[in-house]
Design a protein around this motif. Structure first.
Motif, short mmCIF file in Angstrom:
data_model
loop_
_atom_site.label_atom_id
_atom_site.label_comp_id
_atom_site.label_asym_id
_atom_site.label_seq_id
_atom_site.Cartn_x
_atom_site.Cartn_y
_atom_site.Cartn_z
N UNK A 49 0.46 -0.07 16.09
CA UNK A 49 0.73 1.16 15.34
C UNK A 49 1.06 0.84 13.88
N UNK A 50 1.92 -0.16 13.68
CA UNK A 50 2.33 -0.52 12.32
C UNK A 50 1.14 -1.04 11.51
N UNK A 51 0.24 -1.77 12.17
CA UNK A 51 -0.95 -2.28 11.49
C UNK A 51 -1.85 -1.11 11.06
N UNK A 52 -2.03 -0.14 11.95
CA UNK A 52 -2.84 1.03 11.62
C UNK A 52 -2.20 1.81 10.48
N UNK A 53 -0.87 1.97 10.54
CA UNK A 53 -0.17 2.71 9.50
C UNK A 53 -0.25 2.01 8.15
N UNK A 54 -0.22 0.67 8.17
CA UNK A 54 -0.30 -0.09 6.93
C UNK A 54 -1.65 0.10 6.25
N UNK A 55 -2.73 0.05 7.02
CA UNK A 55 -4.07 0.30 6.44
C UNK A 55 -4.17 1.72 5.90
N UNK A 56 -3.55 2.67 6.62
CA UNK A 56 -3.58 4.07 6.18
C UNK A 56 -2.86 4.23 4.84
N UNK A 57 -1.71 3.55 4.71
CA UNK A 57 -0.93 3.64 3.47
C UNK A 57 -1.71 3.09 2.28
N UNK A 58 -2.60 2.12 2.54
CA UNK A 58 -3.40 1.54 1.47
C UNK A 58 -4.59 2.42 1.10
N UNK A 59 -4.74 3.51 1.82
CA UNK A 59 -5.84 4.43 1.51
C UNK A 59 -7.15 4.05 2.16
N UNK A 60 -7.09 3.11 3.12
CA UNK A 60 -8.32 2.69 3.79
C UNK A 60 -8.87 3.81 4.66
N UNK A 61 -10.18 3.99 4.66
CA UNK A 61 -10.83 5.00 5.47
C UNK A 61 -11.21 4.39 6.83
N UNK A 62 -10.82 5.06 7.87
CA UNK A 62 -11.13 4.57 9.21
C UNK A 62 -11.55 5.75 10.08
N UNK A 63 -12.84 5.91 10.34
CA UNK A 63 -13.31 7.05 11.14
C UNK A 63 -12.80 7.04 12.58
N UNK A 64 -12.32 5.90 13.03
CA UNK A 64 -11.83 5.82 14.41
C UNK A 64 -10.31 5.89 14.49
N UNK A 65 -9.67 6.24 13.35
CA UNK A 65 -8.20 6.23 13.32
C UNK A 65 -7.61 7.19 14.37
#
Length: 731
Positions: A49-65
């Motif tokens: 969860x923290x890894x996913x949240x970290x990528x999200x905070x960086x503005x990374x686009x992830x269609x499978x989020x």
């Protein structure tokens, strides 16, 4: 328990899709109890969860989020439920035993091996045909005994299994729909999955039951699966498991599925109502049957036994009356059974104490004659035909069939030899009290489903360990699945009003309201009518709302008689007698001879003090229906208001000597006596009114000082006289 509260709080967070809050709640609990396993799995979920949240905070686009987020929610839910059940199996002696029994001696439960054993049983049975008859029986008994032991353990294993993955669920679906596995085994395993999913909601167990229902070609397996997934749906988990919605949309696209779900919902009501039905049978039906010992039942119906008694000579008509009463009682019981009532529950409830029922799986075991516990009894030559005939003809659920066979073995030696001989020789046939059920009916899905529901009901009502299970019949979230919003977006919504109407007719106001509240379509005529009727049935009536719903119904269907009658009643209950009278006059245009419309119109006129006009209709009604005491009551009051006291008193003479008079008979009688100056008798009448109203003096005061104050004033009765009358009546 504190830990259970913690688990429940985690689930609450997850149902609101609050993953971080759920992680924190469970982490705090596990850190408090470091001896428990599960912290490593939780840490893996937290890291992901923290890894996913970290990528999200960086503005990374992830269609499978979103998909990953859902997977994390599911992983945390499964971990939480597994921890909860682990705690239960450690702390509860009953569940500890059930959990350990199939796992003793390090027994492996790989599904591939389990499937092989199920298939080997079927093939071994087929191979028995190659053996000589004397060898075949011994091998057959050994084979069934060994298999029964395996199935009992497999049942307990599934009952205490952890949360399923999609892969495991798929393997079970394959087992339960395979033509190479015995139907009885499949039915029993479906029941085990149902109980397990009722204990702890597992979406994959629920969906596996739904898929078995859709894929199975075995009607008995299919119907058990239908009951299972319908009862185990958890509407509160719809945000956590959105895939449930799509699965229900797909299954409800089938018209047959919608029909069977509707029938099931109604059948569940009859199950819930079993105890009320038993009281009716015990208090009203069985006395007439048991008291007529001179009559016996045969396959050809009721037959009077030959008894040349003095009673027959002195009262020859008594036998005919006894026969008629008994026939009516038996017919009434048969009709209850046809409608769906469980007429045998009370009688068989005492037969669930055999050691046979100490085994959990036996409560929901499909009936088969080769069950090791009954095979010897079933094949016993003495009484065999009697036993087989009863099992074939009677509408007995599987558990009751086992009970009957076991009980029959104990009473066989005490049965009259003549009775057994007559049955064995084909001279007579036993007849179940509910009547014979045709073989073709026993093969219908509705019948199979009803019998299975009765087995479930007995399990949850009579099993000594029933409190350890989640009883769907006591929980509206399980029993009343038509209230689930998950179904509101499916084709099943077309059946909602049918179920509401069914519940309204049976005075089930709360349940009817819940289902109606789930109706998503634009408000139509039937909806408005049902809404109004539900309001009428509620103890705290709301005539203003009733009026509005009836008016909405009339706007959609002008001049509809049912809506007009409902509107008139609502207007009357609001004391809007003039408007209610207008509606009744409209109804009388098309039905000028309707007794109901004429009487209600006359009552409105009397309340509007138009008693002279009301008398024209009341005299006519009294002539046509002289025995109708409601008509007499209204006529007497109208005559009283017109000061025609002598005529009124004659009618009150009829009213107050009824076997069950209305309290208002005495109230109005008291007024009439008062107006004629007969104060002593008026006091007696008012006192009788008070007795019937449980001495509610405030009610009498309200009548004197509010309801009939204008009438008392017209008869020159002053406030002082009113108070003196109240004092005299209450003295």
């Amino acid at each position: 328990m504190r830990e259970m509260d913690s688990f429940d709080r985690v689930v609450e967070h997850l149902c609101r899709r609050k993953l971080q809050a759920g992680i924190t709640e469970l982490e705090n609990y596990l850190l408090t109890y470091p001896q428990l396993t599960g912290l490593d799995k939780l840490s893996a979920i937290k890291v992901d969860y923290e890894l996913m949240a970290e990528y999200w905070k960086r503005g990374a686009k992830d269609p499978e989020r979103e998909q990953v987020y859902n997977q994390l929610l599911h992983r945390l839910y499964m971990l939480t439920m597994d921890l909860k059940t682990t705690q239960l199996y450690r702390s509860n002696s009953f569940w500890s035993y059930v959990y350990q029994r199939p796992r003793k001696n390090s027994m492996e439960w790989g599904l591939t091996d389990a499937r092989n054993k199920l298939e080997e049983f079927v093939s071994d049975l087929a191979m028995l045909d190659l053996d000589p008859e004397h060898v075949r029986k011994v091998k057959k008994d050994e084979l069934y005994a060994k298999h029964q032991e395996f199935m009992s353990a497999f049942y307990d294993y599934i009952l205490t299994s952890s949360m399923w993955s999609e892969s495991v669920a798929g393997q079970y679906v394959d087992i339960l729909t395979s033509p190479t596995i015995d139907s009885n085994d499949q039915q029993l395993l479906v029941s085990a999955i149902t109980l397990s999913a009722l204990k702890v909601f597992d979406v994959n167990k629920m969906l596996s039951l739904l898929n078995v229902y859709r894929k199975s070609t075995d009607m008995r397996v299919k119907q058990r699966a239908l009951v299972g997934w319908a009862l185990t749906i958890d509407n509160d988990k719809k945000a956590l498991y959105p895939e449930m919605q799509q699965a229900l949309i797909e299954v409800c696209a089938d018209e047959t599925a919608c029909q069977e779900l509707t029938e099931l919902q109604m059948q569940l009501f009859f199950c819930k109502n079993t105890e009320n039905d038993q009281r009716k049978i015990h208090d009203e039906i069985m006395p007439d049957i048991m008291n007529n010992g001179r009559i016996k039942m045969t396959q050809k119906g009721l037959v009077e036994m030959d008894e040349d008694t003095l009673e027959d000579i002195l009262h020859p008509e008594a036998a005919e009356l006894d026969m008629e009463k008994m026939e009516q009682s038996v017919t009434r019981m048969a009709n209850m059974q046809k409608q769906g009532s469980d007429i045998y529950f009370s009688g068989f409830s005492q037969m669930k104490r055999f050691p046979f029922f100490n085994e959990l799986s036996n409560w929901l075991m499909p009936f088969y004659a080769n069950h090791p516990a009954i095979s010897a009894i079933w094949n016993n030559e003495k009484g065999r035909k009697f036993l087989h005939t009863m099992m074939k003809m009677g509408a007995f659920c599987d558990g009751d069939k086992y009970s009957f066979v076991l009980a029959f073995d104990q009473v066989l030696s005490r049965l009259p030899e003549q009775m057994v001989r007559m049955v064995e020789n084909g001279e007579a046939a036993p007849m179940p009290l509910g009547g014979m059920v045709d073989d073709s009916e026993q093969k219908t899905p509705a019948y199979v489903r009803r019998m299975y529901l009765q087995d479930l009901y007995r399990f949850f009502r009579l099993n000594p360990m029933r409190n350890e299970f989640c009883n769907p019949f006591d929980n509206s979230q399980n029993y009343l699945f038509f209230q689930h919003s998950l179904f509101a977006s499916t084709a099943l919504q077309e059946r909602f009003l049918e179920v509401v109407s069914f519940l309204v007719k049976r005075q089930q106001v709360t349940d009817a309201s819940r289902v109606l509240g789930n109706y998503p379509k634009e408000k139509d005529y039937q909806y408005c009518m049902l809404k109004a009727h539900i309001l009428q049935l509620k103890k705290m009536r709301d005539p203003f709302s009733e009026k509005s719903w009836f008016e909405m119904a009339l706007a959609m269907k002008p001049n509809d008689k049912k809506a007009m009658v409902g509107l008139a009643r609502s207007l009357y209950s609001m004391s809007l007698y003039d408007k209610a009278l207008e509606v009744y006059k409209q109804l009388l245009i098309d039905s000028p001879e309707s007794k109901s419309y004429l009487l209600n119109a006359a009552i409105c006129m009397v309340n509007l003090r138009q008693s002279e006009e009301a008398l024209k209709e009341l005299f006519k009604l009294n002539y046509l229906y002289p025995q109708d005491m409601v008509v007499v009551h209204v006529l007497a009051w109208a005559l009283t208001l017109e000061s025609r006291y002598e005529e009124a008193l004659k009618l009150y003479g009829q009213l107050v000597v009824q076997e069950q008079p209305f309290s208002d008979n005495f109230l109005n009688y008291g007024y009439c006596l008062w107006f004629t100056g007969n104060i002593p008798e008026a006091i007696k009448a008012f006192r009788r009114y008070l007795e019937m109203e449980e001495n509610d003096v405030a009610k009498l005061e309200k009548a004197f000082l509010e309801s009939e104050q204008d009438i008392l004033a017209q008869h020159q009765i002053s406030d002082g006289e009113i108070q003196m009358m109240l004092d005299a009546v209450t003295a």
